[in-house]
Design a protein around this motif. Structure first.
Motif, PDB file in Angstrom:
ATOM      1  N   ILE A   9       0.846  -1.195   0.000  1.00 19.23           N
ATOM      2  CA  ILE A   9       0.000   0.000   0.000  1.00 19.23           C
ATOM      3  C   ILE A   9       0.879   1.242   0.000  1.00 19.23           C
ATOM      4  CG2 ILE A   9      -1.758   1.275   1.264  1.00 19.23           C
ATOM      5  CD1 ILE A   9      -2.585  -1.436   2.527  1.00 19.23           C
ATOM      6  N   ILE A  10       0.579   2.171  -0.897  1.00 20.15           N
ATOM      7  CA  ILE A  10       1.320   3.430  -0.993  1.00 20.15           C
ATOM      8  C   ILE A  10       0.434   4.534  -0.421  1.00 20.15           C
ATOM      9  CG2 ILE A  10       2.455   5.067  -2.537  1.00 20.15           C
ATOM     10  CD1 ILE A  10       2.906   2.751  -4.487  1.00 20.15           C
ATOM     11  N   PRO A  11       0.823   5.121   0.711  1.00 17.68           N
ATOM     12  CA  PRO A  11      -0.038   6.126   1.351  1.00 17.68           C
ATOM     13  C   PRO A  11       0.039   7.487   0.666  1.00 17.68           C
ATOM     14  CG  PRO A  11       1.977   5.836   2.631  1.00 17.68           C
ATOM     15  CD  PRO A  11       2.037   4.832   1.504  1.00 17.68           C
ATOM     16  N   PHE A  12      -1.114   8.010   0.297  1.00 14.52           N
ATOM     17  CA  PHE A  12      -1.237   9.367  -0.204  1.00 14.52           C
ATOM     18  C   PHE A  12      -2.285  10.088   0.637  1.00 14.52           C
ATOM     19  CE2 PHE A  12       0.343   7.661  -4.392  1.00 14.52           C
ATOM     20  CZ  PHE A  12       1.475   8.460  -4.460  1.00 14.52           C
ATOM     21  N   GLU A  13      -2.170  11.390   0.728  1.00 13.65           N
ATOM     22  CA  GLU A  13      -3.145  12.167   1.491  1.00 13.65           C
ATOM     23  C   GLU A  13      -4.511  12.172   0.810  1.00 13.65           C
ATOM     24  OE1 GLU A  13       0.020  15.404   3.399  1.00 13.65           O
ATOM     25  OE2 GLU A  13      -1.156  15.940   1.613  1.00 13.65           O
ATOM     26  N   GLY A  14      -4.517  12.104  -0.526  1.00 13.80           N
ATOM     27  CA  GLY A  14      -5.760  12.272  -1.268  1.00 13.80           C
ATOM     28  C   GLY A  14      -6.355  11.006  -1.844  1.00 13.80           C
ATOM     29  N   THR A  15      -5.821   9.825  -1.491  1.00 19.53           N
ATOM     30  CA  THR A  15      -6.418   8.555  -1.912  1.00 19.53           C
ATOM     31  C   THR A  15      -6.489   7.615  -0.724  1.00 19.53           C
ATOM     32  OG1 THR A  15      -4.311   7.495  -2.519  1.00 19.53           O
ATOM     33  CG2 THR A  15      -5.441   8.780  -4.236  1.00 19.53           C
ATOM     34  N   ASN A  16      -7.300   6.570  -0.861  1.00 17.95           N
ATOM     35  CA  ASN A  16      -7.446   5.573   0.201  1.00 17.95           C
ATOM     36  C   ASN A  16      -6.986   4.185  -0.217  1.00 17.95           C
ATOM     37  OD1 ASN A  16      -9.117   7.186   2.282  1.00 17.95           O
ATOM     38  ND2 ASN A  16     -10.308   7.451   0.405  1.00 17.95           N
ATOM     39  N   ASN A  17      -6.797   3.974  -1.517  1.00 17.58           N
ATOM     40  CA  ASN A  17      -6.628   2.601  -2.011  1.00 17.58           C
ATOM     41  C   ASN A  17      -5.576   2.541  -3.121  1.00 17.58           C
ATOM     42  OD1 ASN A  17      -7.112  -0.128  -2.288  1.00 17.58           O
ATOM     43  ND2 ASN A  17      -9.067   0.107  -3.346  1.00 17.58           N
ATOM     44  N   PHE A  18      -4.449   3.200  -2.900  1.00 12.01           N
ATOM     45  CA  PHE A  18      -3.382   3.260  -3.907  1.00 12.01           C
ATOM     46  C   PHE A  18      -2.319   2.228  -3.545  1.00 12.01           C
ATOM     47  CE2 PHE A  18      -1.573   6.138  -7.202  1.00 12.01           C
ATOM     48  CZ  PHE A  18      -0.370   5.497  -7.374  1.00 12.01           C
ATOM     49  N   ARG A  19      -2.007   1.336  -4.497  1.00 13.51           N
ATOM     50  CA  ARG A  19      -1.008   0.328  -4.188  1.00 13.51           C
ATOM     51  C   ARG A  19      -0.289  -0.196  -5.429  1.00 13.51           C
ATOM     52  NH1 ARG A  19      -6.272  -2.442  -2.999  1.00 13.51           N
ATOM     53  NH2 ARG A  19      -6.224  -4.528  -3.921  1.00 13.51           N
ATOM     54  N   ASP A  20       0.887  -0.728  -5.191  1.00 14.28           N
ATOM     55  CA  ASP A  20       1.733  -1.323  -6.228  1.00 14.28           C
ATOM     56  C   ASP A  20       1.316  -2.780  -6.398  1.00 14.28           C
ATOM     57  OD1 ASP A  20       3.908  -2.377  -7.748  1.00 14.28           O
ATOM     58  OD2 ASP A  20       5.257  -0.888  -6.892  1.00 14.28           O
ATOM     59  N   MET A  21       1.146  -3.211  -7.645  1.00 13.38           N
ATOM     60  CA  MET A  21       0.750  -4.587  -7.915  1.00 13.38           C
ATOM     61  C   MET A  21       1.953  -5.515  -8.082  1.00 13.38           C
ATOM     62  SD  MET A  21      -2.407  -3.835 -10.569  1.00 13.38           S
ATOM     63  CE  MET A  21      -2.385  -5.527 -11.176  1.00 13.38           C
ATOM     64  N   GLY A  22       3.153  -5.004  -7.875  1.00 13.38           N
ATOM     65  CA  GLY A  22       4.343  -5.832  -8.026  1.00 13.38           C
ATOM     66  C   GLY A  22       4.546  -6.789  -6.867  1.00 13.38           C
ATOM     67  N   GLY A  23       5.435  -7.749  -7.072  1.00 11.31           N
ATOM     68  CA  GLY A  23       5.823  -8.666  -6.015  1.00 11.31           C
ATOM     69  C   GLY A  23       5.067  -9.974  -5.966  1.00 11.31           C
ATOM     70  N   TYR A  24       3.971 -10.087  -6.698  1.00 10.81           N
ATOM     71  CA  TYR A  24       3.209 -11.331  -6.681  1.00 10.81           C
ATOM     72  C   TYR A  24       3.923 -12.417  -7.479  1.00 10.81           C
ATOM     73  CZ  TYR A  24      -0.774  -8.808  -4.697  1.00 10.81           C
ATOM     74  OH  TYR A  24      -1.592  -8.066  -3.878  1.00 10.81           O
ATOM     75  N   ARG A  25       3.904 -13.640  -6.955  1.00 13.47           N
ATOM     76  CA  ARG A  25       4.542 -14.778  -7.606  1.00 13.47           C
ATOM     77  C   ARG A  25       3.612 -15.385  -8.653  1.00 13.47           C
ATOM     78  NH1 ARG A  25      10.051 -15.207  -7.123  1.00 13.47           N
ATOM     79  NH2 ARG A  25      10.652 -14.555  -5.021  1.00 13.47           N
ATOM     80  N   THR A  26       4.211 -15.817  -9.748  1.00 13.13           N
ATOM     81  CA  THR A  26       3.459 -16.478 -10.802  1.00 13.13           C
ATOM     82  C   THR A  26       3.506 -17.989 -10.614  1.00 13.13           C
ATOM     83  OG1 THR A  26       5.397 -16.550 -12.247  1.00 13.13           O
ATOM     84  CG2 THR A  26       3.969 -14.625 -12.413  1.00 13.13           C
ATOM     85  N   ILE A  27       2.733 -18.688 -11.412  1.00 14.20           N
ATOM     86  CA  ILE A  27       2.677 -20.143 -11.314  1.00 14.20           C
ATOM     87  C   ILE A  27       4.044 -20.761 -11.584  1.00 14.20           C
ATOM     88  CG2 ILE A  27       1.672 -22.215 -12.367  1.00 14.20           C
ATOM     89  CD1 ILE A  27      -0.867 -20.539 -12.879  1.00 14.20           C
ATOM     90  N   ASP A  28       4.836 -20.154 -12.470  1.00 14.20           N
ATOM     91  CA  ASP A  28       6.149 -20.708 -12.801  1.00 14.20           C
ATOM     92  C   ASP A  28       7.259 -20.198 -11.879  1.00 14.20           C
ATOM     93  OD1 ASP A  28       6.666 -18.130 -13.657  1.00 14.20           O
ATOM     94  OD2 ASP A  28       6.798 -18.637 -15.785  1.00 14.20           O
TER      95      ASP A  28
END
Length: 273
Positions: A9-28
């Motif tokens: 989660i990336i905290p911003f003053e003007g948003t509630n739900n901003f986040r980076d989608m990186g780092g998730y592992r794939t099936i391979d």
């Protein structure tokens, strides 16, 4: 389900739900690169400090799932050298059934949009659960917004990409699921990313419900909760619709988006490490 990683989660003053989608592992066993894909709720409240931080994220494209009315009420910021793309992911006549407090002409922080609906008796007959499932069932099939999204992410010049809607939960949730699955991320992890919205939006939703409590009875409040929160059943409806229509994800990505095996491998090699 694994423990949800709130560190993305990336905290911003003007948003509630901003986040980076990186780092998730794939099936391979590979991993989605960080700083390529971001997801968020509406951006109109970003402060100058937020915008300065946003510029540091190397975002080249902002992809907006909202319709004309929503975007006019809460426009995206114009940022130098950032391409803004907006293709509505939901038909205009369905929009009032979504979580769109920005519809109000007055101060949206007081959420008179919901109050007006409560006073009209809307939530006494409206079935949020069945409506949301129906909406999710339709989302991934023949949707021009997601077709444009999948075309956009295949061009490395368009990344990093930030995609968003109003709350960053439904339209953005399905868009995020499609991106991750195209990259080979398993269903369980896709669901993990989806459900993280209930963590990021918890305080906002609680404050909203507190403000609405004096105007609605318990049954109406529970109906509103079904609109504000996300449920596994909603994403299951979207994924089930894909399988029912196409049989499997490989066929879906090919027939819906022209993602051949070769194109998908190219996309994965570009976005995974």
């Amino acid at each position: 389900m694994r423990c949800i990683d709130v560190q993305r989660i990336i905290p911003f003053e003007g948003t509630n739900n901003f986040r980076d989608m990186g780092g998730y592992r794939t099936i391979d066993g590979r991993q989605v690169k960080y700083r390529l894909f971001y997801r968020s709720d509406e951006l109109t409240g970003l402060t100058e400090k937020d915008l300065e931080s946003l510029r540091a994220l190397n975002i080249r494209t902002i992809f907006d799932y909202r319709d004309d009315y929503e975007a006019q009420k809460k426009p995206d910021p114009v940022i130098h050298d950032v391409i803004n793309i907006r293709i509505p992911a939901i038909e205009a006549h369905q929009r009032p059934r979504m979580n769109v407090p920005s519809d109000s002409e007055s101060d949206s922080s007081k959420n008179p949009f919901f109050i007006d609906l409560i006073k009209s008796g809307f939530f006494k007959s409206f079935r949020a659960d069945t409506t949301m499932i129906d909406l999710y069932t339709k989302f991934p099939i023949n949707n021009p917004s997601y077709k444009r999204l999948m075309a956009t992410i295949q061009n490395t010049d368009n990344l990093g990409l930030l995609h968003h809607c109003t709350a960053g939960k439904d339209r953005t949730g399905v868009g995020a699921a499609l991106i991750l699955m195209a990259l080979g991320v398993p269903e369980s992890t896709v669901m993990e990313d989806y459900l993280l919205t209930n963590v990021t939006m918890k305080e906002f939703n609680r404050n909203l419900l507190d403000r609405l409590a004096e105007h609605a009875d318990e049954a109406e409040l529970q109906n509103i909760v079904l609109m504000l929160e996300i449920k596994e059943a909603y994403m299951d409806a979207a994924l089930g619709s894909i399988k029912k229509t196409y049989g499997d994800y490989n066929t879906y990505f090919y027939e819906e988006f022209g993602l051949t095996k070769s194109k998908r491998e190219t996309l994965q090699n570009m976005c995974l490490t």
